[in-house]
Scaffold this active site. Structure first.
Site, short mmCIF file in Angstrom:
data_model
loop_
_atom_site.label_atom_id
_atom_site.label_comp_id
_atom_site.label_asym_id
_atom_site.label_seq_id
_atom_site.Cartn_x
_atom_site.Cartn_y
_atom_site.Cartn_z
N SER A 124 0.84 -1.20 0.00
CA SER A 124 0.00 0.00 0.00
C SER A 124 0.88 1.26 0.00
CB SER A 124 -0.95 -0.05 1.20
OG SER A 124 -1.96 0.94 1.09
N HIS A 159 -4.46 -1.70 -4.06
CA HIS A 159 -5.86 -2.01 -3.69
C HIS A 159 -6.81 -1.81 -4.87
CE1 HIS A 159 -4.29 -2.02 0.35
NE2 HIS A 159 -4.06 -0.72 0.34
#
Length: 233
Positions: A124, A159
């Site tokens: 991330s 994501h």
């Protein structure tokens, strides 16, 4: 050999029962028991996140440590980092991560580590940070473009399948020339770079993929990239 392994999502913090991506990262080291250092800056050094790292990697063939900028282990951060084999950067607020790293000079230390062959990895925020640009939720009010370190060319979106607003936002930023073309990764996908070129894309989930996203004749294009599932189908 310069290596970066950028995770769109997954790994010990998101799928602790699925070790495939974490094991892949460890296997890229030439050491039998590599020294892996967790950098939790983006989470504000969240205690639970650090504890999960030690619990998880403590059961694998590696030596664990973490680097806090809130409670530094030493004044010699460069010496501390450069004796590691793998750096793993956790998720959280990418903008805060970049600000703190630059204030402490950690951005330059990590570039030196990369150039010396220490594997850089992360999930991330720990993926976005290595690219020129990325999509971030750091501002607390929706998603926005962000300038990052630029070790890797182009932009990055983690994501991609895990958060419903990521895909349309990323495509919108690229089509609006707010972000450079780049690479998007689903949760459970790791993009392994050698130098600044993609060496391999692997996944811990059978249907997780990575994508090249760019403009072609004033239209946004999304091309699925070959992804190797690390498990058994």
């Amino acid at each position: 050999m310069k290596q970066i392994i950028a995770l769109g999502g997954g790994g010990f913090s998101m799928e602790p029962e699925n070790p495939l991506l974490d094991q892949y990262i460890l296997k890229q080291s030439d050491k039998n028991k590599p020294k892996i250092c967790f950098v939790p800056t983006a989470s504000g050094d969240a205690d639970g996140y650090i504890s999960r790292f030690y619990r998880y990697f403590g059961n694998l063939e590696c030596e664990t440590s973490h680097l806090s900028l809130f409670e530094p282990p030493t004044r010699d951060l460069e010496g501390f980092v450069l004796e590691k084999d793998i750096i793993f950067v956790g998720g959280g607020n990418t903008k805060n991560l970049l600000v703190l790293w630059k204030e402490w000079g950690l951005d330059h230390i990590l570039r030196k580590a990369w150039e010396q062959g220490i594997i850089l990895s992360g999930v991330s925020a720990g993926s976005i940070c290595w690219f020129e640009e990325g999509v971030t939720d750091s501002y607390g009010d929706g998603l926005g473009p962000l300038t990052a370190l630029g070790f890797l060319p182009g932009s990055n979106c983690p994501h991609y399948d895990g958060e419903s607003k990521r895909r349309p936002a990323y495509q919108s930023f690229i089509s609006g020339h707010l972000l450079k073309p780049g690479i998007a990764a689903d949760d459970g996908v790791a993009i392994h770079y050698i130098g600044q070129e993609i060496h391999k894309i692997v996944s811990s989930r059978p249907n997780a993929k990575a994508y090249k996203v760019y403009m072609d004749k004033n239209k946004i294009k999304e091309v699925e990239l070959e992804t190797e599932y690390l498990g058994i189908l």
